[in-house]
Scaffold this motif. Structure first.
Motif, PDB file in Angstrom:
ATOM      1  N   VAL A 208       0.864  -1.183   0.000  1.00 13.61           N
ATOM      2  CA  VAL A 208       0.000   0.000   0.000  1.00 13.61           C
ATOM      3  C   VAL A 208       0.898   1.229   0.000  1.00 13.61           C
ATOM      4  N   ASP A 209       1.204   1.713  -1.198  1.00 15.29           N
ATOM      5  CA  ASP A 209       2.125   2.847  -1.300  1.00 15.29           C
ATOM      6  C   ASP A 209       1.606   3.910  -2.258  1.00 15.29           C
ATOM      7  N   GLY A 210       0.322   3.845  -2.587  1.00 14.35           N
ATOM      8  CA  GLY A 210      -0.240   4.792  -3.540  1.00 14.35           C
ATOM      9  C   GLY A 210      -1.426   5.542  -2.973  1.00 14.35           C
ATOM     10  N   ASN A 211      -2.201   6.123  -3.875  1.00 14.69           N
ATOM     11  CA  ASN A 211      -3.379   6.907  -3.502  1.00 14.69           C
ATOM     12  C   ASN A 211      -4.624   6.283  -4.117  1.00 14.69           C
ATOM     13  N   LEU A 212      -5.604   5.994  -3.268  1.00 14.72           N
ATOM     14  CA  LEU A 212      -6.848   5.367  -3.695  1.00 14.72           C
ATOM     15  C   LEU A 212      -7.974   6.389  -3.669  1.00 14.72           C
ATOM     16  N   TYR A 213      -8.675   6.516  -4.798  1.00 13.17           N
ATOM     17  CA  TYR A 213      -9.791   7.448  -4.908  1.00 13.17           C
ATOM     18  C   TYR A 213     -11.087   6.697  -5.178  1.00 13.17           C
ATOM     19  N   LYS A 214     -12.092   6.967  -4.371  1.00  8.99           N
ATOM     20  CA  LYS A 214     -13.442   6.447  -4.622  1.00  8.99           C
ATOM     21  C   LYS A 214     -14.160   7.440  -5.528  1.00  8.99           C
ATOM     22  N   GLN A 215     -14.673   6.955  -6.647  1.00 13.96           N
ATOM     23  CA  GLN A 215     -15.298   7.832  -7.632  1.00 13.96           C
ATOM     24  C   GLN A 215     -16.811   7.894  -7.377  1.00 13.96           C
ATOM     25  N   GLU A 216     -17.248   9.029  -6.876  1.00 18.31           N
ATOM     26  CA  GLU A 216     -18.657   9.217  -6.544  1.00 18.31           C
ATOM     27  C   GLU A 216     -19.446   9.672  -7.770  1.00 18.31           C
ATOM     28  N   SER A 289     -20.115   3.740 -17.137  1.00 18.90           N
ATOM     29  CA  SER A 289     -20.731   3.636 -18.456  1.00 18.90           C
ATOM     30  C   SER A 289     -22.151   4.176 -18.511  1.00 18.90           C
ATOM     31  N   GLY A 290     -22.685   4.615 -17.369  1.00 22.64           N
ATOM     32  CA  GLY A 290     -24.057   5.117 -17.327  1.00 22.64           C
ATOM     33  C   GLY A 290     -24.118   6.593 -16.986  1.00 22.64           C
ATOM     34  N   ASN A 291     -25.348   7.095 -16.895  1.00 27.15           N
ATOM     35  CA  ASN A 291     -25.517   8.527 -16.673  1.00 27.15           C
ATOM     36  C   ASN A 291     -25.229   8.962 -15.242  1.00 27.15           C
ATOM     37  N   MET A 292     -24.897   7.994 -14.363  1.00 28.74           N
ATOM     38  CA  MET A 292     -24.510   8.359 -13.009  1.00 28.74           C
ATOM     39  C   MET A 292     -22.990   8.508 -12.870  1.00 28.74           C
ATOM     40  N   ALA A 293     -22.233   7.887 -13.771  1.00 28.06           N
ATOM     41  CA  ALA A 293     -20.762   7.979 -13.776  1.00 28.06           C
ATOM     42  C   ALA A 293     -20.185   7.783 -12.376  1.00 28.06           C
ATOM     43  N   GLN A 294     -20.275   6.552 -11.893  1.00 30.85           N
ATOM     44  CA  GLN A 294     -19.877   6.276 -10.512  1.00 30.85           C
ATOM     45  C   GLN A 294     -19.510   4.803 -10.345  1.00 30.85           C
ATOM     46  N   ASN A 295     -19.259   4.424  -9.093  1.00 26.01           N
ATOM     47  CA  ASN A 295     -19.037   3.023  -8.708  1.00 26.01           C
ATOM     48  C   ASN A 295     -17.776   2.412  -9.332  1.00 26.01           C
ATOM     49  N   TYR A 296     -16.666   3.097  -9.135  1.00 26.07           N
ATOM     50  CA  TYR A 296     -15.357   2.530  -9.474  1.00 26.07           C
ATOM     51  C   TYR A 296     -14.310   3.274  -8.653  1.00 26.07           C
ATOM     52  N   TYR A 297     -13.147   2.670  -8.527  1.00 25.47           N
ATOM     53  CA  TYR A 297     -12.027   3.286  -7.816  1.00 25.47           C
ATOM     54  C   TYR A 297     -10.879   3.516  -8.793  1.00 25.47           C
ATOM     55  N   LEU A 298     -10.040   4.468  -8.449  1.00 26.18           N
ATOM     56  CA  LEU A 298      -8.775   4.681  -9.149  1.00 26.18           C
ATOM     57  C   LEU A 298      -7.656   4.581  -8.124  1.00 26.18           C
TER      58      LEU A 298
END
Length: 533
Positions: A208-216, A289-298
């Motif tokens: 764990v040496d990076g940055n995790l972003y939750k995409q809302e 892929s939908g009009n909410m553009a959410q539910n994935y992490y980077l």
């Protein structure tokens, strides 16, 4: 000869020390409280970081028993105000191991509000094992979620979606099924999912040496000069300025048309192509892929990001929205939004090499789905008794069976046990004792005509006329929850019907019989929202 004897004795002593040290390590990890009369292992702060790994907790097609103990005061407080999502201290027991003082709360977004505004208390939960005790974990697992199967009468959508993603090499959470007991009582049959947190990152990336972003909601990855990208929530890491994330988004948007540019310096492109391919084949539009553009992490390491999929309870035809989702063209694989407003899809698929790789992942997924009906039948045999015994299920057994069966008649007509309201994804109208609908039935989806506002700063392509509808089954206290409940009929399409029709259509596209572009669902469709927190 004497030297050989001495050497053998030294080797034997060394070997004994190895075993002894190993035993001490095991004892430290699994140290038991001698005062515990139940025979269960009580894990304490100094003994919780296991070295053996927790993968066995997620053994394929297994059902765990998870016991949660929380004070009656805290439990009543959670149920009285579930939208607060406030952590309470609880104990959790699994596989004979008990962890004390863990964090326990409700989770969700519009789904959470839907359940809160109903007569059901079947919430999804998040359990953070190290919330109050630093370093505490279960065999190395630091956090997990318990998903309530919202909008999924099949109980299988999320489980099978992660399985499919795993087949094509995606980094996805581990998952299996669980009977959840709260304060000694069976609460429900849930999906047990590894949270995307430190333990997931360590398992998937080694450290764990990076940055995790939750995409809302609204995380389109369009470049906006000077933006702080508030929809990208930093969950792990210390780059509070989001420097690497901003650089990635800028380079993604500046890709020359049809060319790679510098994208491979800032993105694991394969991870993105796998994610897009799975959403395309499985019809997962409660996503990027939908009009909410959410539910994935980077997850970014040294400035290079990996896409991590998340939240698939509305995949496999369960999202709702307009149009026939089984016929969406694979090279414009979006629902309810213009593809040019989603650069992770539009710019990557404009590169011929990437498009070929993407088509390759689609073909791999089609290979996995060749025996989909057999796989569903196999899984149904395992979980059916648990579904039947589930005391808080949202659906009847008839709805469960209809959702996992193929019918020559379209699912809308086949599910004779479903009311006209449910066929449209609406809750049943509450009735008074005479059987007449109450005045509450005037409220469409229980929002009394007031749709949720789009997220602040929603970029071009999400115009006011295309606000997302509330999730199918989202209501203000009118849902038929509890035992035998029939509300929340989002996802009423049979998963068998959806996959058979979708696979047939994609094969025609790949063979050239049908075009791979020409999406008619772009910017004209509305959908729901899953358990995305």
């Amino acid at each position: 000869m004497e030297n050989k004897t001495i050497m053998k004795k030294i080797a034997a002593v060394a070997l004994a020390l190895v075993f002894l040290l190993g035993s001490i390590t095991i004892l430290r990890i699994y140290a038991a409280d001698k005062s515990n009369q139940s025979g269960d292992t009580i894990v304490t702060e100094s003994t919780t970081k296991a070295t053996t790994g927790y993968e066995d907790l997620f053994k394929k097609d297994s059902v765990k028993d998870i016991y949660i103990e929380v004070s009656e005061t805290d439990w009543k407080s959670m149920l009285a105000d579930p939208l607060a999502e406030e952590y309470k201290s609880a104990s959790v027991k699994m596989d004979g191991i008990t962890l004390e003082n863990v964090g326990f709360r409700t989770k969700g977004n519009l789904t959470l509000r839907s359940v809160a505004n109903s007569d059901s208390d079947r919430y999804s939960f998040r359990i953070k094992l190290d919330k109050y005790v630093k370093g505490q974990s279960l065999l190395g697992l630091d956090e997990f979620v318990l998903n309530n199967m919202y909008a999924d009468p099949s109980y299988m959508r999320e489980y099978l979606s992660y399985e499919a993603l795993r087949i094509i090499g995606a980094d996805v959470p581990l998952a299996n099924f669980a009977n959840i007991y709260i304060n000694g009582e069976l609460y429900g049959f849930y999906l047990f999912v590894e949270a995307v947190d430190d333990s997931f990152l360590e398992r998937s990336f080694g450290e764990v040496d990076g940055n995790l972003y939750k995409q809302e909601q609204g995380s389109t990855l369009q470049h906006i000069e000077g933006s702080s990208y508030d929809k990208s929530e930093l969950k792990v890491g210390d780059d509070t300025s989001k420097t690497d994330l901003k650089n990635f988004i800028k380079i993604l948007n500046e890709m020359p048309e049809g060319e790679k540019g510098d994208i491979e310096k800032v993105l694991d492109v394969d991870s993105a192509l796998r994610y897009i391919a799975a959403n395309t084949v499985l019809g997962n539009y409660d996503s990027y892929s939908g009009n909410m553009a959410q539910n994935y992490y980077l997850y970014g390491q040294d400035g290079k990001f990996t896409v991590i999929p998340w939240d698939y309870n509305m995949s496999i035809g369960g999202f709702g929205g307009g149009g026939d989702q089984t016929t969406i063209p694979i090279d414009e694989p979006v629902l309810g939004v213009k593809v040019e407003n989603l650069p992770l899809i539009d710019n990557l698929l404009a590169v011929e090499e990437y498009k070929e790789e993407y088509h390759g992942y689609i073909k791999d997924l089609l290979g996995y789905l060749e025996n989909f009906e057999g796989r569903v039948t196999e899984l149904a045999k395992i979980i059916r008794p648990y579904v039947e015994a589930d005391p808080t299920k949202f659906y009847t057994m008839e709805q469960f069976e209809a959702n996992i069966s193929y019918s020559e008649v379209k699912a809308e007509a086949a599910q004779t046990s479903i009311t006209p309201q449910e066929k449209q994804g609406l809750p049943q109208q509450p009735q008074n004792q005479t059987g007449a609908a109450t005045d509450d039935s005037k409220n469409v989806n229980g929002f009394s005509g007031n749709r949720p506002e789009p997220p602040q700063g929603m970029p071009e392509g999400f115009e006011n006329g295309d606000r997302p509808e509330p999730p199918q089954g989202a209501i203000d206290g009118n849902m038929k929850g509890g035992p035998g409940g029939r509300g929340m009929m989002g996802g009423s399409t049979s998963i068998m019907n959806f996959i058979r029709d979708r696979v047939a259509n994609i094969l025609q596209q790949l063979s050239g019989e049908l075009p791979t572009t020409g999406n008619t669902t772009m910017n004209n469709s509305r959908g729901g929202n899953g358990n995305n927190r």
